[in-house]
Design an enzyme around this catalytic site. Structure first.
Site, short mmCIF file in Angstrom:
data_model
loop_
_atom_site.label_atom_id
_atom_site.label_comp_id
_atom_site.label_asym_id
_atom_site.label_seq_id
_atom_site.Cartn_x
_atom_site.Cartn_y
_atom_site.Cartn_z
CG PHE A 2 -2.01 1.25 1.04
CD1 PHE A 2 -2.81 1.03 0.35
CD2 PHE A 2 -2.13 1.85 2.34
CE1 PHE A 2 -3.76 2.13 0.37
CE2 PHE A 2 -3.05 2.93 2.42
CZ PHE A 2 -3.88 3.07 1.51
CB SER A 35 2.64 -4.43 3.05
OG SER A 35 1.51 -3.90 3.79
CG LEU A 36 -2.35 -4.28 1.02
CD1 LEU A 36 -3.00 -3.38 0.32
CD2 LEU A 36 -3.24 -5.27 1.60
CG ASP A 87 5.69 -6.52 8.83
OD1 ASP A 87 5.61 -7.53 9.60
OD2 ASP A 87 5.42 -5.48 9.34
CG HIS A 142 4.64 -2.32 7.38
ND1 HIS A 142 4.57 -3.67 7.52
CD2 HIS A 142 3.98 -1.86 6.37
CE1 HIS A 142 3.54 -3.99 6.60
NE2 HIS A 142 3.31 -3.20 5.81
#
Length: 470
Positions: free
Chosen positions: A108, A183-184, A207, A294
């Site tokens: 994102f 992430s995504l 992550d 992150h």
């Protein structure tokens, strides 16, 4: 709901080790669907209602770019575009079906020009003569609507799957495909694996995103069934309300919890971290710098590609035991190496490791173990940290060092008694030690010092010579 609206599924961690005791309930939404040429139809029937009513935008709106990099192309300091709608864009490119494919997928509020992607691409091409495909789905992953990005990842994942169909038709083997998602992007990699029947060779999840995925069914998130080998790096697994952005629950064959997997040294995420910009109408950038912890996941993975430092991960029940030096023997299932080389190890499960607060991040782990004499008086003082010191006690601590210092010849010990309060409850002036050990955990070596009882006087340093090495 309004296209500019924002809500997410927040699920508290069920246990301290991140294992969900029961699946989270999905929101109730009106069932809708949308269809596009080539990529097919998408609906929000459970469990795909995790995007809270959002459906993927059209391919024309998302305008995803697929950038191919190879050593040959890099010599001209450029790249080539490939397109799932045009097989000749792949077959006429410099893509070499005999060489492995690495696919980098951002998350994102990132795009194909995010600096970390170029750094990872360069590191991969330095490591080997690979095909590297960078997925730029920035238009579908931009602020402020996180739920829209959650929905869009299915369509983009389908587009990538169609590109992989083309290269397989040309003779490539999916076992040599490595999807690397942040992430995504990690969940997108899992979705691609699902579409390809788990035939992908490897997925690395850096992550994986927590909001809209934590404790939800494996069908919609990264899990070990998505590829032949799935390795996951956890760096920001705090609950969302405390500034976390990543999953804490295990979701790979091997899960590496870096510095415990919740927050990272040198970072100050807090509620002002990962997703606070969304709550405040998208002011700021989640992808670049707001959630320091992150982002640490892709930083340590990139470093692991070409370093000689092993990034050793140690199996342990929890991070507290690990920091006390109780899990540095690679037992019972063996250790692993976080990052690029993790697939070279057979060990699976939860792994813990430490890093520095700044690059180079990799460190070497040492356990210092002191066994007290059974004749010493109980006291309070300091050897490595504040400890209640008792006879027949074993004191352990974990120490990390920037480099492998090789065989250890000497160990310096110092005892400092507790000063008490108002002259009362002082520690003893001497403290007796039976023996001491140092475990060089990354090298699997143990060094023993000074068998037989000896005294440490208050505020006195004593140098011990090594007695044996195993």
């Amino acid at each position: 709901m309004s296209r500019s609206g924002f809500s997410i599924i927040i699920v508290n961690h069920s246990t301290t080790d991140g294992v969900c005791e029961k699946p989270a309930s999905s929101p109730k939404v009106e069932i809708k669907s949308v269809c596009y040429p080539l990529v097919g139809c998408f609906d929000d029937k459970p469990p795909f209602n995790n995007a809270v009513g959002e459906l993927p935008r059209s391919p024309d709106v998302l305008n995803v770019k697929f950038r191919l990099h190879t050593r040959v192309i890099e010599a001209s300091k450029t790249f080539e575009y490939v397109d799932y709608r045009n097989a000749s864009s792949v077959t006429s490119s410099h893509y070499n079906v005999t060489k492995p494919l690495k696919v980098i997928i951002h998350g994102f509020d990132n795009n194909g020009d995010s600096p970390w992607i170029a750094a990872m691409k360069d590191a991969l091409l330095k490591r080997g003569d690979f095909n590297v495909l960078v997925i730029d789905w920035g238009e579908g992953a931009k602020l402020p609507n996180y739920n829209a990005a959650v929905a869009n990842l299915r369509l983009v994942g389908t587009q990538i799957k169609l590109i992989l169909d083309i290269i397989v038709k040309e003779g490539a083997d999916l076992k040599h495909v490595h999807l690397i998602g942040h992430s995504l992007g990690a969940h997108m990699a899992g979705y691609i694996g699902l579409l390809l029947g788990s035939a992908i060779g490897r997925i690395t999840g850096m992550d994986p995103a927590e909001p809209d995925f934590q404790c939800l069914p494996t069908l919609i998130r990264l899990d070990p069934g998505d590829a032949i080998f799935v390795d996951v790096i956890h760096t920001n697994g705090e609950p969302l309300v405390e500034g976390g952005a990543g999953l804490f629950q295990q979701c790979g064959h091997v899960d590496f919890y870096v510095n415990g997997g919740k927050t990272q040294p040198g970072c100050n995420d807090g509620l002002s971290g990962a997703f606070s910009s969304l709550i405040h109408n998208g002011v700021g950038s989640v992808g670049d710098g707001i959630s320091c912890s992150h982002a640490r996941s892709h930083e340590v993975f990139t470093e692991s590609i070409n370093t000689h430092c092993p990034f050793t991960g140690f199996p342990c029940d929890d991070y507290d035991k690990f920091t006390k030096g109780e899990c540095l023997t690679c037992e019972p299932g063996g250790c692993s190496s976080m990052g690029y080389f993790s697939e070279d190890f057979y060990s699976h499960g939860r792994m813990f490791l430490k890093t520095k607060a700044s690059p180079p991040y990799c460190v070497y782990h040492y356990a210092i173990i002191v066994e007290t004499s059974n004749t010493t008086k109980d006291t309070k003082g300091t050897i490595f940290a504040d400890e209640q010191l008792h006879k027949r006690d074993t004191i352990k601590t974990l120490v990390v060092i920037n480099e492998d210092i090789g065989p250890i010849k000497t160990l310096l010990l110092k005892y400092k008694r507790f000063g008490g309060y108002l002259g009362l409850w002082k520690g003893e002036s001497t403290f007796s030690i039976q023996k001491a050990q140092v475990i060089a955990a990354d090298a699997g070596e143990k060094f023993e010092f000074k068998f037989g009882e000896f005294e440490l006087n208050h505020n006195e340093e004593k140098m011990l010579e090594v007695n044996g090495q195993h």
